[in-house]
Scaffold this motif. Structure first.
Motif, PDB file in Angstrom:
ATOM      1  N   MET A   1       0.947  -1.107   0.138  1.00 36.93           N
ATOM      2  CA  MET A   1       0.004   0.046   0.047  1.00 36.93           C
ATOM      3  C   MET A   1       0.751   1.341   0.080  1.00 36.93           C
ATOM      4  SD  MET A   1      -3.150  -0.669   1.824  1.00 36.93           S
ATOM      5  CE  MET A   1      -4.202  -1.568   1.381  1.00 36.93           C
ATOM      6  N   GLY A   2       0.729   2.302  -0.606  1.00 36.53           N
ATOM      7  CA  GLY A   2       1.478   3.355  -0.752  1.00 36.53           C
ATOM      8  C   GLY A   2       0.370   4.432  -1.066  1.00 36.53           C
ATOM      9  N   GLU A   3       0.365   4.888  -2.263  1.00 37.60           N
ATOM     10  CA  GLU A   3      -0.743   5.969  -2.570  1.00 37.60           C
ATOM     11  C   GLU A   3      -1.346   5.557  -3.978  1.00 37.60           C
ATOM     12  OE1 GLU A   3       3.737   7.437  -3.933  1.00 37.60           O
ATOM     13  OE2 GLU A   3       2.629   7.600  -1.921  1.00 37.60           O
ATOM     14  N   PHE A   4      -2.406   6.663  -4.117  1.00 36.72           N
ATOM     15  CA  PHE A   4      -3.072   6.505  -5.402  1.00 36.72           C
ATOM     16  C   PHE A   4      -2.891   7.793  -6.230  1.00 36.72           C
ATOM     17  CE2 PHE A   4      -6.446   4.081  -2.771  1.00 36.72           C
ATOM     18  CZ  PHE A   4      -5.907   2.625  -3.397  1.00 36.72           C
ATOM     19  N   ASN A   5      -2.711   7.686  -7.351  1.00 32.30           N
ATOM     20  CA  ASN A   5      -2.416   8.807  -8.192  1.00 32.30           C
ATOM     21  C   ASN A   5      -3.987   9.269  -8.852  1.00 32.30           C
ATOM     22  OD1 ASN A   5      -1.469  10.876 -10.078  1.00 32.30           O
ATOM     23  ND2 ASN A   5      -0.254   9.460 -11.462  1.00 32.30           N
ATOM     24  N   ILE A   6      -4.342  10.422  -8.373  1.00 31.32           N
ATOM     25  CA  ILE A   6      -5.659  10.792  -8.711  1.00 31.32           C
ATOM     26  C   ILE A   6      -5.441  12.161  -9.331  1.00 31.32           C
ATOM     27  CG2 ILE A   6      -8.005  11.665  -7.951  1.00 31.32           C
ATOM     28  CD1 ILE A   6      -7.480   9.994  -5.550  1.00 31.32           C
ATOM     29  N   TYR A   7      -5.616  12.195 -10.913  1.00 34.53           N
ATOM     30  CA  TYR A   7      -5.227  13.445 -11.816  1.00 34.53           C
ATOM     31  C   TYR A   7      -3.684  13.933 -11.294  1.00 34.53           C
ATOM     32  CZ  TYR A   7     -10.013  12.709 -12.690  1.00 34.53           C
ATOM     33  OH  TYR A   7     -11.287  12.078 -13.091  1.00 34.53           O
ATOM     34  N   GLY A   8      -2.823  13.227 -11.112  1.00 31.18           N
ATOM     35  CA  GLY A   8      -1.433  13.748 -10.989  1.00 31.18           C
ATOM     36  C   GLY A   8      -1.302  14.174  -9.506  1.00 31.18           C
ATOM     37  N   VAL A   9      -2.127  13.925  -8.771  1.00 33.54           N
ATOM     38  CA  VAL A   9      -1.889  14.112  -7.390  1.00 33.54           C
ATOM     39  C   VAL A   9      -2.064  12.899  -6.584  1.00 33.54           C
ATOM     40  CG1 VAL A   9      -2.809  15.401  -5.247  1.00 33.54           C
ATOM     41  CG2 VAL A   9      -3.240  16.177  -7.595  1.00 33.54           C
ATOM     42  N   TYR A  10      -0.748  12.722  -5.817  1.00 32.65           N
ATOM     43  CA  TYR A  10      -0.679  11.412  -5.013  1.00 32.65           C
ATOM     44  C   TYR A  10      -1.340  11.645  -3.676  1.00 32.65           C
ATOM     45  CZ  TYR A  10       2.751   9.887  -8.318  1.00 32.65           C
ATOM     46  OH  TYR A  10       3.357   9.308  -9.688  1.00 32.65           O
ATOM     47  N   VAL A  11      -2.425  10.554  -3.556  1.00 34.03           N
ATOM     48  CA  VAL A  11      -2.937  10.730  -2.305  1.00 34.03           C
ATOM     49  C   VAL A  11      -2.590   9.546  -1.524  1.00 34.03           C
ATOM     50  CG1 VAL A  11      -5.405  10.659  -1.363  1.00 34.03           C
ATOM     51  CG2 VAL A  11      -4.984  11.947  -3.379  1.00 34.03           C
ATOM     52  N   PRO A  12      -2.271   9.623  -0.214  1.00 33.57           N
ATOM     53  CA  PRO A  12      -1.805   8.318   0.528  1.00 33.57           C
ATOM     54  C   PRO A  12      -3.199   7.405   0.805  1.00 33.57           C
ATOM     55  CG  PRO A  12      -1.265  10.272   1.612  1.00 33.57           C
ATOM     56  CD  PRO A  12      -1.937  10.834   0.518  1.00 33.57           C
ATOM     57  N   VAL A  13      -2.789   6.195   0.717  1.00 35.03           N
ATOM     58  CA  VAL A  13      -4.242   5.503   1.236  1.00 35.03           C
ATOM     59  C   VAL A  13      -4.534   5.327   2.693  1.00 35.03           C
ATOM     60  CG1 VAL A  13      -4.749   2.760   1.269  1.00 35.03           C
ATOM     61  CG2 VAL A  13      -3.238   3.722  -0.525  1.00 35.03           C
ATOM     62  N   PHE A  14      -3.548   5.899   3.686  1.00 34.32           N
ATOM     63  CA  PHE A  14      -4.005   5.981   4.968  1.00 34.32           C
ATOM     64  C   PHE A  14      -5.036   7.143   5.244  1.00 34.32           C
ATOM     65  CE2 PHE A  14      -3.329   7.184   9.451  1.00 34.32           C
ATOM     66  CZ  PHE A  14      -3.954   6.039   9.950  1.00 34.32           C
ATOM     67  N   LEU A  15      -4.844   8.374   4.279  1.00 38.33           N
ATOM     68  CA  LEU A  15      -5.692   9.256   4.333  1.00 38.33           C
ATOM     69  C   LEU A  15      -7.107   8.887   3.905  1.00 38.33           C
ATOM     70  CD1 LEU A  15      -6.043  12.368   4.614  1.00 38.33           C
ATOM     71  CD2 LEU A  15      -5.501  12.733   2.253  1.00 38.33           C
ATOM     72  N   ILE A  16      -7.151   8.336   2.823  1.00 39.40           N
ATOM     73  CA  ILE A  16      -8.513   7.795   2.394  1.00 39.40           C
ATOM     74  C   ILE A  16      -9.176   6.824   3.486  1.00 39.40           C
ATOM     75  CG2 ILE A  16      -9.661   6.478   0.518  1.00 39.40           C
ATOM     76  CD1 ILE A  16      -7.339   7.430  -1.185  1.00 39.40           C
ATOM     77  N   GLN A  17      -8.334   5.940   4.046  1.00 40.57           N
ATOM     78  CA  GLN A  17      -8.960   5.182   5.022  1.00 40.57           C
ATOM     79  C   GLN A  17      -9.335   5.942   6.318  1.00 40.57           C
ATOM     80  OE1 GLN A  17      -5.617   2.446   6.142  1.00 40.57           O
ATOM     81  NE2 GLN A  17      -5.892   1.530   4.295  1.00 40.57           N
ATOM     82  N   ALA A  18      -8.834   6.791   6.649  1.00 35.32           N
ATOM     83  CA  ALA A  18      -8.852   7.906   7.654  1.00 35.32           C
ATOM     84  C   ALA A  18     -10.340   8.572   7.385  1.00 35.32           C
ATOM     85  CB  ALA A  18      -7.748   8.818   8.166  1.00 35.32           C
ATOM     86  N   ILE A  19     -10.395   9.146   6.181  1.00 32.83           N
ATOM     87  CA  ILE A  19     -11.598   9.934   5.920  1.00 32.83           C
ATOM     88  C   ILE A  19     -13.043   9.058   5.750  1.00 32.83           C
ATOM     89  CG2 ILE A  19     -12.890  11.005   3.926  1.00 32.83           C
ATOM     90  CD1 ILE A  19     -10.127  12.238   3.226  1.00 32.83           C
ATOM     91  N   LEU A  20     -12.899   7.708   5.424  1.00 31.84           N
ATOM     92  CA  LEU A  20     -13.817   6.658   5.318  1.00 31.84           C
ATOM     93  C   LEU A  20     -14.299   6.183   6.706  1.00 31.84           C
ATOM     94  CD1 LEU A  20     -12.932   4.474   2.187  1.00 31.84           C
ATOM     95  CD2 LEU A  20     -14.895   6.081   2.425  1.00 31.84           C
ATOM     96  N   ALA A  21     -13.317   6.162   7.716  1.00 33.65           N
ATOM     97  CA  ALA A  21     -13.230   5.605   9.027  1.00 33.65           C
ATOM     98  C   ALA A  21     -14.272   6.781   9.722  1.00 33.65           C
ATOM     99  CB  ALA A  21     -12.295   5.429   9.859  1.00 33.65           C
ATOM    100  N   TYR A  22     -13.928   8.074   9.467  1.00 35.20           N
ATOM    101  CA  TYR A  22     -14.660   9.263  10.074  1.00 35.20           C
ATOM    102  C   TYR A  22     -16.057   9.533   9.604  1.00 35.20           C
ATOM    103  CZ  TYR A  22     -15.557  13.986  11.518  1.00 35.20           C
ATOM    104  OH  TYR A  22     -16.287  14.973  12.242  1.00 35.20           O
ATOM    105  N   VAL A  23     -16.212   9.151   8.262  1.00 35.06           N
ATOM    106  CA  VAL A  23     -17.577   9.142   7.952  1.00 35.06           C
ATOM    107  C   VAL A  23     -18.329   7.939   8.376  1.00 35.06           C
ATOM    108  CG1 VAL A  23     -19.152   8.677   5.848  1.00 35.06           C
ATOM    109  CG2 VAL A  23     -17.091  10.218   5.625  1.00 35.06           C
ATOM    110  N   LEU A  24     -17.615   6.745   8.710  1.00 38.31           N
ATOM    111  CA  LEU A  24     -18.472   5.635   9.333  1.00 38.31           C
ATOM    112  C   LEU A  24     -18.826   6.013  10.872  1.00 38.31           C
ATOM    113  CD1 LEU A  24     -19.551   2.917   8.624  1.00 38.31           C
ATOM    114  CD2 LEU A  24     -17.403   2.194   9.260  1.00 38.31           C
ATOM    115  N   LEU A  25     -17.717   6.877  11.369  1.00 39.86           N
ATOM    116  CA  LEU A  25     -17.797   7.206  12.929  1.00 39.86           C
ATOM    117  C   LEU A  25     -19.138   8.226  13.084  1.00 39.86           C
ATOM    118  CD1 LEU A  25     -16.795   7.338  15.749  1.00 39.86           C
ATOM    119  CD2 LEU A  25     -15.579   9.378  14.943  1.00 39.86           C
ATOM    120  N   LYS A  26     -19.400   8.865  12.043  1.00 40.44           N
ATOM    121  CA  LYS A  26     -20.498  10.022  12.274  1.00 40.44           C
ATOM    122  C   LYS A  26     -21.711   9.182  12.097  1.00 40.44           C
ATOM    123  CE  LYS A  26     -18.452  13.727  13.018  1.00 40.44           C
ATOM    124  NZ  LYS A  26     -18.921  14.090  14.571  1.00 40.44           N
TER     125      LYS A  26
END
Length: 68
Positions: A1-26
């Motif tokens: 696991m590393g990062e995803f390339n979204i339109y030239g911007v590298y987004v860490p996988v852990f950031l995506i996991q943290a956002i999804l966990a926050y939505v699930l927390l809400k």
């Protein structure tokens, strides 16, 4: 696991996991707020922090299971 390339911007996988966990927390906190209001949980802030960490671990486990 590393990062995803979204339109030239590298987004860490852990950031995506943290956002999804926050939505699930809400979503989960809608149900747990009723328990907190009744006084069944002594320290609600620590409870919410622990719940977020558990959900973050679950999201990480899910990503490892799916993408491995």
């Amino acid at each position: 696991m590393g990062e995803f390339n979204i339109y030239g911007v590298y987004v860490p996988v852990f950031l995506i996991q943290a956002i999804l966990a926050y939505v699930l927390l809400k979503i989960v906190s809608i149900g747990t707020d009723k328990i907190i209001e009744k006084g069944w949980i002594a320290l609600p802030s620590i409870f919410n922090l622990c719940l977020y960490i558990i959900l973050l671990w679950f999201m990480h486990w899910l990503f490892v299971l799916i993408f491995s």
